[in-house]
Design a protein around this motif. Structure first.
Motif, PDB file in Angstrom:
ATOM      1  N   ARG A  15       8.814 -54.445  29.303  1.00 56.17           N
ATOM      2  CA  ARG A  15       9.928 -54.052  28.433  1.00 56.17           C
ATOM      3  C   ARG A  15       9.729 -54.707  27.076  1.00 56.17           C
ATOM      4  O   ARG A  15       9.432 -55.891  26.991  1.00 56.17           O
ATOM      5  N   GLN A  16       9.854 -53.922  26.023  1.00 52.35           N
ATOM      6  CA  GLN A  16       9.802 -54.459  24.672  1.00 52.35           C
ATOM      7  C   GLN A  16      11.151 -54.253  24.022  1.00 52.35           C
ATOM      8  O   GLN A  16      11.665 -53.139  23.972  1.00 52.35           O
ATOM      9  N   ASP A  17      11.749 -55.348  23.514  1.00 53.53           N
ATOM     10  CA  ASP A  17      13.063 -55.235  22.889  1.00 53.53           C
ATOM     11  C   ASP A  17      12.930 -54.897  21.410  1.00 53.53           C
ATOM     12  O   ASP A  17      11.826 -54.741  20.885  1.00 53.53           O
ATOM     13  N   GLY A  18      14.060 -54.781  20.738  1.00 50.75           N
ATOM     14  CA  GLY A  18      14.087 -54.391  19.334  1.00 50.75           C
ATOM     15  C   GLY A  18      13.432 -55.385  18.393  1.00 50.75           C
ATOM     16  O   GLY A  18      13.098 -55.052  17.259  1.00 50.75           O
ATOM     17  N   TYR A  23       8.455 -58.406  27.816  1.00 48.94           N
ATOM     18  CA  TYR A  23       8.790 -59.051  29.074  1.00 48.94           C
ATOM     19  C   TYR A  23       8.211 -58.261  30.241  1.00 48.94           C
ATOM     20  O   TYR A  23       8.348 -57.046  30.284  1.00 48.94           O
ATOM     21  N   ARG A  24       7.599 -58.965  31.173  1.00 48.24           N
ATOM     22  CA  ARG A  24       7.116 -58.321  32.393  1.00 48.24           C
ATOM     23  C   ARG A  24       8.317 -58.118  33.302  1.00 48.24           C
ATOM     24  O   ARG A  24       9.010 -59.066  33.658  1.00 48.24           O
ATOM     25  N   VAL A  25       8.585 -56.878  33.676  1.00 47.10           N
ATOM     26  CA  VAL A  25       9.734 -56.538  34.509  1.00 47.10           C
ATOM     27  C   VAL A  25       9.344 -56.567  35.987  1.00 47.10           C
ATOM     28  O   VAL A  25      10.070 -57.114  36.815  1.00 47.10           O
ATOM     29  N   ALA A  38       9.363 -47.158  35.253  1.00 49.47           N
ATOM     30  CA  ALA A  38       9.509 -47.229  33.795  1.00 49.47           C
ATOM     31  C   ALA A  38      10.322 -46.054  33.268  1.00 49.47           C
ATOM     32  O   ALA A  38      11.190 -46.226  32.407  1.00 49.47           O
ATOM     33  N   ALA A  39      10.082 -44.870  33.788  1.00 54.00           N
ATOM     34  CA  ALA A  39      10.828 -43.688  33.354  1.00 54.00           C
ATOM     35  C   ALA A  39      12.301 -43.814  33.710  1.00 54.00           C
ATOM     36  O   ALA A  39      13.182 -43.469  32.916  1.00 54.00           O
ATOM     37  N   ARG A  40      12.589 -44.325  34.898  1.00 50.37           N
ATOM     38  CA  ARG A  40      13.977 -44.503  35.318  1.00 50.37           C
ATOM     39  C   ARG A  40      14.678 -45.544  34.435  1.00 50.37           C
ATOM     40  O   ARG A  40      15.815 -45.351  34.007  1.00 50.37           O
ATOM     41  N   GLY A  45      19.291 -47.521  28.720  1.00 52.34           N
ATOM     42  CA  GLY A  45      19.763 -48.316  27.591  1.00 52.34           C
ATOM     43  C   GLY A  45      18.654 -48.655  26.621  1.00 52.34           C
ATOM     44  O   GLY A  45      17.548 -48.130  26.721  1.00 52.34           O
ATOM     45  N   PRO A  46      18.964 -49.562  25.691  1.00 53.36           N
ATOM     46  CA  PRO A  46      17.986 -49.902  24.660  1.00 53.36           C
ATOM     47  C   PRO A  46      16.775 -50.618  25.242  1.00 53.36           C
ATOM     48  O   PRO A  46      16.836 -51.233  26.297  1.00 53.36           O
ATOM     49  N   GLY A  47      15.691 -50.533  24.526  1.00 51.27           N
ATOM     50  CA  GLY A  47      14.445 -51.148  24.980  1.00 51.27           C
ATOM     51  C   GLY A  47      13.434 -50.082  25.320  1.00 51.27           C
ATOM     52  O   GLY A  47      13.791 -48.969  25.676  1.00 51.27           O
ATOM     53  N   LEU A  48      12.201 -50.427  25.194  1.00 54.95           N
ATOM     54  CA  LEU A  48      11.108 -49.510  25.482  1.00 54.95           C
ATOM     55  C   LEU A  48      10.382 -50.029  26.703  1.00 54.95           C
ATOM     56  O   LEU A  48      10.016 -51.203  26.760  1.00 54.95           O
ATOM     57  N   TYR A  49      10.156 -49.192  27.677  1.00 51.24           N
ATOM     58  CA  TYR A  49       9.442 -49.578  28.891  1.00 51.24           C
ATOM     59  C   TYR A  49       8.087 -48.902  28.899  1.00 51.24           C
ATOM     60  O   TYR A  49       7.979 -47.716  28.619  1.00 51.24           O
TER      61      TYR A  49
END
Length: 58
Positions: A15-18, A23-25, A38-40, A45-49
């Motif tokens: 996950r990459q925040d703004g 962060y490793r999820v 990742a698609a789910r 919400g915000p953040g890129l997976y």
């Protein structure tokens, strides 16, 4: 400890925040499983997976 917990799971959901922090999820044994998660998460919400292979950064 379960076999799954001790097995190498080379596909990571990141996950990459703004602010650009990464962060490793979670990790998964297959790319397909990591991409489903990742698609789910992308729709929640915000953040890129993204999905990456362990040891490699795209």
């Amino acid at each position: 400890m379960s076999e799954r917990a001790t097995a190498v799971q080379p596909w990571l959901v990141i996950r990459q925040d703004g602010n650009g922090n990464r962060y490793r999820v979670a990790s998964y044994p297959t790319r397909a499983e990591a991409e489903r998660v990742a698609a789910r998460l992308d729709g929640q919400g915000p953040g890129l997976y993204a999905v990456e292979r362990l040891g490699r950064r795209s």
